[in-house]
Write an enzyme that holds these catalytic residues in place. Structure first.
Site, PDB file in Angstrom:
ATOM      1  N   HIS A 165       0.867  -1.175   0.000  1.00 14.38           N
ATOM      2  CA  HIS A 165       0.000   0.000   0.000  1.00 14.38           C
ATOM      3  C   HIS A 165       0.910   1.233   0.000  1.00 14.38           C
ATOM      4  CE1 HIS A 165      -3.103  -2.792   1.133  1.00 14.38           C
ATOM      5  NE2 HIS A 165      -3.993  -1.860   1.426  1.00 14.38           N
TER       6      HIS A 165
ATOM      7  N   GLU B 186      -1.925   6.171  -0.564  1.00 19.20           N
ATOM      8  CA  GLU B 186      -3.357   6.201  -0.230  1.00 19.20           C
ATOM      9  C   GLU B 186      -3.565   7.496   0.558  1.00 19.20           C
ATOM     10  OE1 GLU B 186      -4.537   3.099   2.530  1.00 19.20           O
ATOM     11  OE2 GLU B 186      -6.678   3.473   2.257  1.00 19.20           O
TER      12      GLU B 186
ATOM     13  N   ASP C 115     -11.257  -3.339  -1.477  1.00 18.69           N
ATOM     14  CA  ASP C 115     -10.480  -3.063  -0.259  1.00 18.69           C
ATOM     15  C   ASP C 115     -11.077  -3.772   0.968  1.00 18.69           C
ATOM     16  OD1 ASP C 115      -8.322  -2.017   1.094  1.00 18.69           O
ATOM     17  OD2 ASP C 115      -8.966   0.066   1.038  1.00 18.69           O
TER      18      ASP C 115
HETATM   19  N1  ADE Z   1      -5.958  -2.653   6.041  1.00 14.41           N
HETATM   20  C1  ADE Z   1      -7.190  -2.913   5.594  1.00 14.41           C
HETATM   21  N2  ADE Z   1      -7.586  -1.976   4.721  1.00 14.41           N
HETATM   22  C2  ADE Z   1      -6.560  -1.093   4.604  1.00 14.41           C
HETATM   23  C3  ADE Z   1      -6.342   0.087   3.849  1.00 14.41           C
HETATM   24  N3  ADE Z   1      -7.268   0.587   3.027  1.00 14.41           N
HETATM   25  N4  ADE Z   1      -5.178   0.730   3.996  1.00 14.41           N
HETATM   26  C4  ADE Z   1      -4.257   0.263   4.823  1.00 14.41           C
HETATM   27  N5  ADE Z   1      -4.399  -0.838   5.549  1.00 14.41           N
HETATM   28  C5  ADE Z   1      -5.539  -1.515   5.442  1.00 14.41           C
HETATM   29 ZN    ZN Z   2      -6.113  -2.038   1.304  1.00 16.50          ZN
END
Ligand code: ADE
Ligand code: ZN
Length: 337
Positions: A198, A201, A279
């Site tokens: 990730h 974000e 997600d």
């Molecule tokens: N764990 C579960 N969903 C997540 C997300 N969107 N960003 C980071 N960690 C996560």
């Molecule tokens: Zn995620």
């Protein structure tokens, strides 16, 4: 959106590449598992729990998400959770699903690594037998914990190496840059594991860069903030690094204020290999098709974008070249009608 486009979005063959299996636990199942396991929840009812799903940012969600996962104790619990997701995935015409799971959320509570992975894996095997759905498992390291703890988790995982294909990095992004995990990702690369993280974000585009340069990941989860950096965007396009974008998640966690502000169309127009994903569908108001419908309702996306997104989902999957081609041919045949 006209009815034929929404029908195409629902029916087109597709892959899901960014789904945290613990994020598919619906409140009803949380309550059922709590009852089965003799656990008392902090909420009096399903409605009260659902009512608490008003998030202001990533951390406000994660606090509730980790609490929800605390009802998972037995292999059957992990099986039932995964099975429920896969049934929804099948109904959404998902042909291939790559699931994330967070082993540390369970091992920290005294639940064995084997309990979690065996339950999830058995449900994936059943989906293949029942529907021919292909699937794979990616274990994520929690980035708010230390690299040492990630190494300890990798040790626990290695006896089950045949049950997962790769590793990812999730949880609280800000203040926990990818480079915190450089050594453990280097070890995972040596072991031949597929690598994702990730990045971008809530965190800055710089985290996308270090995920690529330091962790050597093959895909970026989210990555929507890449457009803030022109040079980085060009690099992602040139190297065909896929982004697993999650529209409803971005809305619920306030990455974008409104769906019509979402940059999915700009990502596609820039030439990026963007994909659509759910997600944590139980928390963000919808499964994969709901994400497609919400994005296409709010943005000037057309039928050709639907086809591109379906193709991208298979192009970005960790599948062998011939299986990818078979799925992409299915997409093209679907849109030829
Ligand atoms: N764990 C579960 N969903 C997540 C997300 N969107 N960003 C980071 N960690 C996560
Ligand atoms: Zn995620």
């Amino acid at each position: 959106m006209d009815a034929s486009l929404s029908a195409a979005l629902r029916k087109m063959p597709k892959a899901e590449l960014h789904i945290h299996i613990e994020g598919s636990l619906e409140p009803e199942l949380i309550f059922a598992l709590a009852r089965r396991n003799g656990i008392t929840l902090d909420y009096s009812s399903v409605e009260a729990l659902r009512g608490a799903y008003a998030f202001t940012d990533l951390q406000s969600f994660l606090d509730i998400y980790y609490a929800g996962a605390s009802v998972l104790l037995t292999e059957q619990d992990f099986y039932d959770m995964t099975r429920a997701y896969l049934e929804r995935a099948h109904a959404d015409n998902i042909r291939h699903a790559e699931l994330f799971f967070d082993p540390q959320t369970h091992t920290e509570r005294g639940v064995a690594f084997a309990t979690a992975i065996n339950g999830i894996h058995r449900a994936l095997q059943d989906a293949r037998l029942k529907w021919g759905m292909t699937g794979a498992l990616i274990m994520c390291f929690l980035r708010h914990l230390s690299e040492e703890e990630a190494f300890a988790t990798l040790e626990l995982a290695l006896p089950y190496r045949d049950k997962f294909i790769g590793v990812g990095l999730d949880s609280s992004e800000r203040g926990h840059p990818p480079e915190k995990f450089s050594r453990v990702f280097a070890r995972c690369k040596e072991l031949g594991l597929r690598l994702v993280a990730h990045a971008g974000e809530e965190g800055p585009p710089a985290y996308i860069k270090t995920a690529l340069d330091v962790l050597h990941v093959e895909r970026i989860d989210h990555g929507v903030r890449c457009l803030e950096d022109e040079e980085l965007t060009q690099r992602l396009v040139r190297d065909k690094i896929p982004l697993t974008v999650c529209p409803l998640s971005n809305l619920k966690l306030r990455v974008f204020d409104e769906m019509h502000d979402h940059n999915l169309l700009q990502l596609l127009n820039a030439g990026l290999v963007a994909t659509v994903n759910s997600d944590d569908p139980a928390y963000f108001g919808g499964y994969l098709n709901d994400n497609f419908i919400a994005a296409f309702d709010a943005l000037p996306l057309e039928r050709r974008h639907a086809q591109q997104l379906a193709r991208n989902s298979f192009a970005a999957a960790f599948l062998d070249a011939s299986t990818k081609q078979k799925y992409m041919d299915e997409v093209d045949a679907f849109f030829a009608n």
